[in-house]
Enzyme design. Structure first.
Site, PDB file in Angstrom:
ATOM      1  N   LYS A  16       6.248  20.505 -30.517  1.00  0.00           N
ATOM      2  CA  LYS A  16       5.201  21.048 -31.377  1.00  0.00           C
ATOM      3  C   LYS A  16       5.427  20.623 -32.838  1.00  0.00           C
ATOM      4  CE  LYS A  16       2.938  25.510 -31.263  1.00  0.00           C
ATOM      5  NZ  LYS A  16       3.218  26.942 -31.069  1.00  0.00           N
ATOM      6  N   THR A  47       4.072  38.177 -29.060  1.00  0.00           N
ATOM      7  CA  THR A  47       4.469  39.472 -28.477  1.00  0.00           C
ATOM      8  C   THR A  47       3.610  39.697 -27.230  1.00  0.00           C
ATOM      9  OG1 THR A  47       2.885  40.588 -29.933  1.00  0.00           O
ATOM     10  CG2 THR A  47       5.172  40.556 -30.639  1.00  0.00           C
ATOM     11  N   PHE A  83     -19.949  44.120 -34.558  1.00  0.00           N
ATOM     12  CA  PHE A  83     -19.292  44.439 -33.285  1.00  0.00           C
ATOM     13  C   PHE A  83     -20.111  45.389 -32.423  1.00  0.00           C
ATOM     14  CE2 PHE A  83     -15.057  42.504 -32.813  1.00  0.00           C
ATOM     15  CZ  PHE A  83     -15.198  41.614 -33.870  1.00  0.00           C
ATOM     16  N   CYS A 104      -6.046  39.254 -28.054  1.00  0.00           N
ATOM     17  CA  CYS A 104      -5.688  40.429 -28.873  1.00  0.00           C
ATOM     18  C   CYS A 104      -6.165  41.753 -28.278  1.00  0.00           C
ATOM     19  CB  CYS A 104      -6.253  40.263 -30.269  1.00  0.00           C
ATOM     20  SG  CYS A 104      -5.735  38.729 -31.034  1.00  0.00           S
ATOM     21  N   LYS A 119     -14.804  33.545 -26.510  1.00  0.00           N
ATOM     22  CA  LYS A 119     -15.847  33.591 -27.545  1.00  0.00           C
ATOM     23  C   LYS A 119     -16.001  32.168 -28.079  1.00  0.00           C
ATOM     24  CE  LYS A 119     -13.093  34.526 -31.619  1.00  0.00           C
ATOM     25  NZ  LYS A 119     -12.957  35.340 -32.798  1.00  0.00           N
ATOM     26  N   ARG A 171      -7.685  32.829 -22.905  1.00  0.00           N
ATOM     27  CA  ARG A 171      -6.932  34.009 -22.480  1.00  0.00           C
ATOM     28  C   ARG A 171      -7.854  35.217 -22.270  1.00  0.00           C
ATOM     29  NH1 ARG A 171      -2.118  33.894 -26.760  1.00  0.00           N
ATOM     30  NH2 ARG A 171      -3.696  32.729 -27.913  1.00  0.00           N
TER      31      ARG A 171
HETATM   32  C1  UGA Z   1      -9.559  40.198 -32.956  1.00  0.00           C
HETATM   33  C2  UGA Z   1      -9.948  40.963 -34.237  1.00  0.00           C
HETATM   34  O1  UGA Z   1     -11.347  40.819 -34.488  1.00  0.00           O
HETATM   35  C3  UGA Z   1      -9.149  40.460 -35.429  1.00  0.00           C
HETATM   36  O2  UGA Z   1      -9.459  41.265 -36.583  1.00  0.00           O
HETATM   37  C4  UGA Z   1      -7.658  40.590 -35.103  1.00  0.00           C
HETATM   38  O3  UGA Z   1      -6.858  40.108 -36.168  1.00  0.00           O
HETATM   39  C5  UGA Z   1      -7.352  39.771 -33.855  1.00  0.00           C
HETATM   40  O4  UGA Z   1      -8.142  40.278 -32.771  1.00  0.00           O
HETATM   41  C6  UGA Z   1      -5.875  39.934 -33.575  1.00  0.00           C
HETATM   42  O5  UGA Z   1      -5.435  41.039 -33.288  1.00  0.00           O
HETATM   43  O6  UGA Z   1      -5.118  38.971 -33.793  1.00  0.00           O
HETATM   44  P1  UGA Z   1     -10.252  37.832 -31.894  1.00  0.00           P
HETATM   45  O7  UGA Z   1      -9.530  38.276 -30.679  1.00  0.00           O
HETATM   46  O8  UGA Z   1     -10.017  36.470 -32.424  1.00  0.00           O
HETATM   47  O9  UGA Z   1      -9.956  38.831 -33.126  1.00  0.00           O
HETATM   48  O10 UGA Z   1     -11.792  37.898 -31.556  1.00  0.00           O
HETATM   49  P2  UGA Z   1     -13.067  38.818 -31.891  1.00  0.00           P
HETATM   50  O11 UGA Z   1     -14.016  38.036 -32.711  1.00  0.00           O
HETATM   51  O12 UGA Z   1     -12.666  40.126 -32.416  1.00  0.00           O
HETATM   52  O13 UGA Z   1     -13.678  38.982 -30.424  1.00  0.00           O
HETATM   53  C7  UGA Z   1     -12.960  39.619 -29.372  1.00  0.00           C
HETATM   54  C8  UGA Z   1     -13.799  39.764 -28.141  1.00  0.00           C
HETATM   55  O14 UGA Z   1     -14.833  40.728 -28.333  1.00  0.00           O
HETATM   56  C9  UGA Z   1     -14.510  38.493 -27.699  1.00  0.00           C
HETATM   57  O15 UGA Z   1     -14.413  38.378 -26.306  1.00  0.00           O
HETATM   58  C10 UGA Z   1     -15.948  38.704 -28.147  1.00  0.00           C
HETATM   59  O16 UGA Z   1     -16.871  37.992 -27.379  1.00  0.00           O
HETATM   60  C11 UGA Z   1     -16.086  40.190 -27.951  1.00  0.00           C
HETATM   61  N1  UGA Z   1     -17.147  40.790 -28.780  1.00  0.00           N
HETATM   62  C12 UGA Z   1     -17.025  40.840 -30.127  1.00  0.00           C
HETATM   63  C13 UGA Z   1     -18.275  41.320 -28.167  1.00  0.00           C
HETATM   64  O17 UGA Z   1     -18.420  41.295 -26.935  1.00  0.00           O
HETATM   65  N2  UGA Z   1     -19.239  41.895 -28.955  1.00  0.00           N
HETATM   66  C14 UGA Z   1     -19.140  41.961 -30.311  1.00  0.00           C
HETATM   67  O18 UGA Z   1     -20.063  42.514 -30.967  1.00  0.00           O
HETATM   68  C15 UGA Z   1     -18.005  41.416 -30.915  1.00  0.00           C
END
Ligand code: UGA
Length: 434
Positions: free
Chosen positions: A35, A86, A252, A263, A324, A331
């Site tokens: 890496k 983690t 959201f 996450c 997304k 994952r």
């Molecule tokens: C999420 C959090 O949004 C971040 O703030 C956080 O830092 C991160 O986890 C983490 O803990 O590291 P992420 O997992 O990249 O970020 O993605 P999101 O944009 O939050 O989406 C998560 C899931 O929720 C996706 O599957 C998305 O499609 C879904 N989602 C999101 C919905 O189904 N509806 C929504 O309105 C928003």
């Protein structure tokens, strides 16, 4: 300031590049020689919009370095960030902290002079205490503070989230450490970003409570979507109607196939586990986890029903596989449950994803991968949109309809309008809309 990042995964790499862009001197350390070799050649191991240029610029400016040898990087650092993985421990949902503790030991052996050790990895409440104990044990004489500084980066929007955050959370009682953290994030004061200084345990819990709440918010609107379908209401309008109340907020509240990613699934499980262990179970989080996991099967059933109750011998075209858009991350992606369920019911699945197919090839069996959306839908009995990539938002619908065997479109992200789709002659099924 001199900053060292232990771990060049998603969080370490984005945070390291952004701190370098703030003007700090950053060394990213990783044990994975392959890496580091790739990073030294300018190859970015993850897909994140803008990260390649950010890394390249800062390497060229002499502010960002990569190495497998932590010795000098830790010895000379003002702040050492632990940004290692983690993962969920197999079986019990607890976060596996072995990488965090190994990093703490390594830091303890090498640090020199006052050093701020920062946990950026998402860690359960009390991990900072353990990191502090490990360092003290290895180096009883060490001059240091352990700080919790959780990340709130969304994949696909991580650089913007780092540089224009809603807030920065810093958990420590050590005034010198607070000052180092203020200096590190100083460029954000231009935008008047709130800095929340708190106790370390509180900071650790803020991260889990934040992700838990967001996962719950999504799950809430998903259940409201199901109710909308049952009573003939429109979930997008409900979301707008409630979201305009500032206390609720509009973000959201997009109904869909359930949350996935690296996450929310992991952090909700870990929060559930921490709460149970502390004899303070959080029933709302337990229900969220249960409902979200059942939702993916529900989505597969929705597709089967749209195809008249059976997919046996039929070809289903799937657009979007990642959890997304704007990521190659597969994952816990809903597609990983939906596709095998359709296959188990006898469907042939052809799929296209702009960035996720390399990963998906290892995780999905017997899927035919297409070269683009139109190639994917060729002669299929139905097309299903699982991920709302921009390029799926303005498809040539006449062409899609002509290419499909039967004009069935299941839109699990509500990106098209039901009236328009019906006017075009599609059998159109979406989430929570009449
Ligand atoms: C999420 C959090 O949004 C971040 O703030 C956080 O830092 C991160 O986890 C983490 O803990 O590291 P992420 O997992 O990249 O970020 O993605 P999101 O944009 O939050 O989406 C998560 C899931 O929720 C996706 O599957 C998305 O499609 C879904 N989602 C999101 C919905 O189904 N509806 C929504 O309105 C928003």
């Amino acid at each position: 300031m001199r900053v060292t990042m232990i771990g060049t995964g998603y969080v370490g790499l984005v945070s390291g590049a952004c701190f370098a862009d703030f003007g700090h001197t950053v060394t990213c350390v990783d044990k994975d020689e392959g890496k580091i070799a790739r990073l030294l050649k300018g190859e970015i191991p993850i897909f994140e919009p803008g990260l390649d240029e950010l890394v390249k610029d800062n390497v060229e400016q002499g502010r960002l370095f990569f190495t497998t040898d932590p010795t000098a990087a830790i010895r000379d650092a003002d702040a050492v960030f632990i940004a290692v993985g983690t993962p969920s421990r197999r079986g019990d949902g607890h976060a596996d902290l072995s990488y965090v503790y190994a990093a703490a030991e390594e830091i303890a052996g090498l640090m020199n002079g006052y050093t701020v050790v920062v946990t950026k990895s998402t860690v359960p409440v009390g991990t900072g205490d353990e990191v502090e104990a490990i360092i003290k044990k290895v180096r009883p004489d060490a001059d240091f503070a352990v700080v919790s500084n959780p990340e709130f980066l969304r994949e696909g929007a991580a650089i913007g989230d780092f540089k224009r955050p809603d807030r920065v959370v810093v958990g420590t009682n050590d005034e010198r450490a607070r000052e180092v953290m203020r200096q590190l994030y100083r460029p954000l004061s231009l935008n008047e970003t709130p800095m929340v200084f708190t106790e370390r345990r509180t900071s650790e819990l803020i991260k889990y409570a934040g992700n838990g709440f967001l996962a719950m918010k999504i799950t809430f609107i998903n259940e409201i979507a199901d109710l909308c379908e049952a009573v003939g209401a429109n979930v997008q309008e409900v979301a707008k109607g409630i979201g305009l109340d500032n206390r609720i907020g509009r973000k959201f509240l997009n109904a869909g196939p359930g949350y996935g990613g690296s996450c929310f699934p992991k952090d909700t499980l870990a929060l559930m586990k921490t709460a149970r262990d502390a004899n303070a179970p959080i029933e709302l989080i337990e229900a969220t986890v249960r409902v979200n996991s059942a939702r993916k099967q529900k989505m597969a059933q929705k597709i089967i029903e749209a195809l008249g109750g059976s997919v046996a011998g039929k070809t289903v075209a799937v657009l979007g596989l990642t959890f997304k858009p704007n990521t190659d991350d597969m994952r816990d992606a809903p597609a990983l449950d939906i596709v095998p369920t359709l296959q188990a019911e006898g469907a042939k699945v052809r799929a296209f994803d702009p960035e996720g197919m390399n990963e998906a090839k290892h995780m999905l069996k017997d899927v035919q991968f297409a070269t683009g959306p139109y190639d994917c839908v060729q002669n299929a009995d139905a097309v299903v949109i699982i991920t709302e990539w921009d390029q799926f938002r303005a498809l040539d619908l006449d062409r899609i309809k002509d290419t499909l065997k039967t004009p069935v479109l299941v839109d699990l992200r509500n990106i098209y309008r039901p009236d328009e789709m019906r006017a075009k002659g599609f059998t159109y099924v979406s989430v929570g809309r009449p």
